[in-house]
Design an enzyme around this catalytic site. Sequence first.
Site, PDB file in Angstrom:
ATOM      1  N   HIS A   1       0.837  -1.210   0.000  1.00 33.35           N
ATOM      2  CA  HIS A   1       0.000   0.000   0.000  1.00 33.35           C
ATOM      3  C   HIS A   1       0.871   1.259   0.000  1.00 33.35           C
ATOM      4  CE1 HIS A   1      -2.840   2.687   2.555  1.00 33.35           C
ATOM      5  NE2 HIS A   1      -3.260   2.719   1.304  1.00 33.35           N
ATOM      6  N   ARG A   2       0.765   2.032  -1.060  1.00 33.75           N
ATOM      7  CA  ARG A   2       1.635   3.212  -1.270  1.00 33.75           C
ATOM      8  C   ARG A   2       3.111   2.789  -1.205  1.00 33.75           C
ATOM      9  NH1 ARG A   2      -1.272   7.482   2.954  1.00 33.75           N
ATOM     10  NH2 ARG A   2      -3.346   6.539   2.808  1.00 33.75           N
TER      11      ARG A   2
ATOM     12  N   GLU B   1       0.463  -0.788  -4.849  1.00 34.40           N
ATOM     13  CA  GLU B   1      -0.644   0.173  -4.990  1.00 34.40           C
ATOM     14  C   GLU B   1      -0.094   1.566  -4.776  1.00 34.40           C
ATOM     15  OE1 GLU B   1      -3.942   2.779  -3.349  1.00 34.40           O
ATOM     16  OE2 GLU B   1      -1.993   2.297  -2.502  1.00 34.40           O
TER      17      GLU B   1
ATOM     18  N   ASP C   1      -1.183   6.129  -5.644  1.00 32.88           N
ATOM     19  CA  ASP C   1      -2.230   7.102  -5.938  1.00 32.88           C
ATOM     20  C   ASP C   1      -1.731   8.106  -6.970  1.00 32.88           C
ATOM     21  OD1 ASP C   1      -3.855   6.230  -3.444  1.00 32.88           O
ATOM     22  OD2 ASP C   1      -1.858   6.712  -2.679  1.00 32.88           O
TER      23      ASP C   1
ATOM     24  N   HIS D   1      -0.297  10.839  -2.502  1.00 31.67           N
ATOM     25  CA  HIS D   1      -1.606  10.466  -1.960  1.00 31.67           C
ATOM     26  C   HIS D   1      -2.574  11.635  -1.833  1.00 31.67           C
ATOM     27  CE1 HIS D   1      -4.631   9.601   1.132  1.00 31.67           C
ATOM     28  NE2 HIS D   1      -4.645   8.397   0.577  1.00 31.67           N
TER      29      HIS D   1
ATOM     30  N   GLU E   1      -4.432   3.810  -8.250  1.00 35.46           N
ATOM     31  CA  GLU E   1      -5.644   4.432  -7.712  1.00 35.46           C
ATOM     32  C   GLU E   1      -5.761   5.857  -8.242  1.00 35.46           C
ATOM     33  OE1 GLU E   1      -6.194   4.657  -3.402  1.00 35.46           O
ATOM     34  OE2 GLU E   1      -7.826   6.081  -3.755  1.00 35.46           O
TER      35      GLU E   1
ATOM     36  N   LYS F   1      -7.027   9.313  -7.947  1.00 36.22           N
ATOM     37  CA  LYS F   1      -7.526  10.141  -6.833  1.00 36.22           C
ATOM     38  C   LYS F   1      -8.407  11.253  -7.397  1.00 36.22           C
ATOM     39  CE  LYS F   1      -6.076   8.796  -2.720  1.00 36.22           C
ATOM     40  NZ  LYS F   1      -7.022   7.846  -2.151  1.00 36.22           N
TER      41      LYS F   1
ATOM     42  N   ASP G   1       0.219  -2.069   4.512  1.00 38.42           N
ATOM     43  CA  ASP G   1       1.432  -1.269   4.708  1.00 38.42           C
ATOM     44  C   ASP G   1       2.662  -2.151   4.932  1.00 38.42           C
ATOM     45  OD1 ASP G   1      -0.413   0.749   4.673  1.00 38.42           O
ATOM     46  OD2 ASP G   1       0.021   1.516   6.678  1.00 38.42           O
TER      47      ASP G   1
HETATM   48  O1  G3P Z   1      -6.405   1.468  -2.689  1.00 34.27           O
HETATM   49  C1  G3P Z   1      -6.519   1.196  -1.340  1.00 34.27           C
HETATM   50  C2  G3P Z   1      -6.217   2.396  -0.497  1.00 34.27           C
HETATM   51  O2  G3P Z   1      -5.049   3.008  -0.992  1.00 34.27           O
HETATM   52  C3  G3P Z   1      -7.337   3.389  -0.471  1.00 34.27           C
HETATM   53  O3  G3P Z   1      -7.137   4.414   0.449  1.00 34.27           O
HETATM   54  O4  G3P Z   1      -6.495   6.626   1.206  1.00 34.27           O
HETATM   55  O5  G3P Z   1      -4.809   4.824   1.222  1.00 34.27           O
HETATM   56  O6  G3P Z   1      -5.557   5.790  -0.924  1.00 34.27           O
HETATM   57  P1  G3P Z   1      -5.945   5.444   0.469  1.00 34.27           P
HETATM   58 MG    MG Z   2      -4.539   4.522  -2.373  1.00 36.17          MG
END
Ligand code: G3P
Ligand code: MG
Length: 238
Positions: free
Chosen positions: A6-7, A33, A35, A48, A107, A109, A227
């Site tokens: 995640h990120r 993943e 953003d 993000h 993702e 945004k 994470d």
């Molecule tokens: O894509 C899953 C997650 O990244 C969504 O929330 O705020 O971390 O981008 P966020």
């Molecule tokens: Mg995300």
Amino acid sequence: MINFAHRGFKGKYPENTMLAFKKALEAGASGIEFDVHLSKDGQLVIIHDETLERTTDGSGLVGEKTLDQLKDLNASKNYPDCEIQRILTLREYFDFAKDYDIITNIELKTSIIDYPGIEEKVYELIKEYGLEEKIIISSFNHNSLIRFKELDDNIKCGVLESSRLYEPWNYVKNLGMEYYHPLNFTVTKEVAEKCAENNIGLNIWFGVSDYDYSQYLEMNPTGLITDYPDRVCEFIGK
Ligand code: G3P
Ligand code: MG
């Protein structure tokens, strides 16, 4: 089961940076993943927030800065022990990722600022790099996903949600999307079973840093987005 970072490896490194992406792969992630937003001059950038304050030494809106201005910023300001990281473009990420056998979850945004034309720009770049089979597009803005599908129905898309939708498998199916990306707390055994029955992939994301992933792995998801890709490796024995 795809182990999405995640990120990038957000649990230990500055989120959405090359360092976090490289460390994620070293830790055993099989997916990444991140953003994407649009800069003032229409460049796809990986960060993000809509604003710069939390993760960089800049201020104001990402969308009001040119790429040159964004490139001057330190994207690892919260990690003084790490070497300085710059905000990446999607092209820079593809140059890095294209040779790895990983799935990239982009993702969009677009919930707060619905950047005009962002879907086309992402799609054109995916095509240029020939990465169609290695990408999942997701967004909390489901209109964005519909726009993406109108460009190319073959690109896999995931419906991002943090609320408890009523019969989400039906919602995802009716939208014509392949994946459901729910927040972990909202996933029940029934949701997991119905997604599987309806041939909808289930990639569960985690809004908190530290978690016991086993109860979710028991639901046989297609992926976890966490994470800590290193901890997921321990749970799945890889
Ligand atoms: O894509 C899953 C997650 O990244 C969504 O929330 O705020 O971390 O981008 P966020
Ligand atoms: Mg995300």
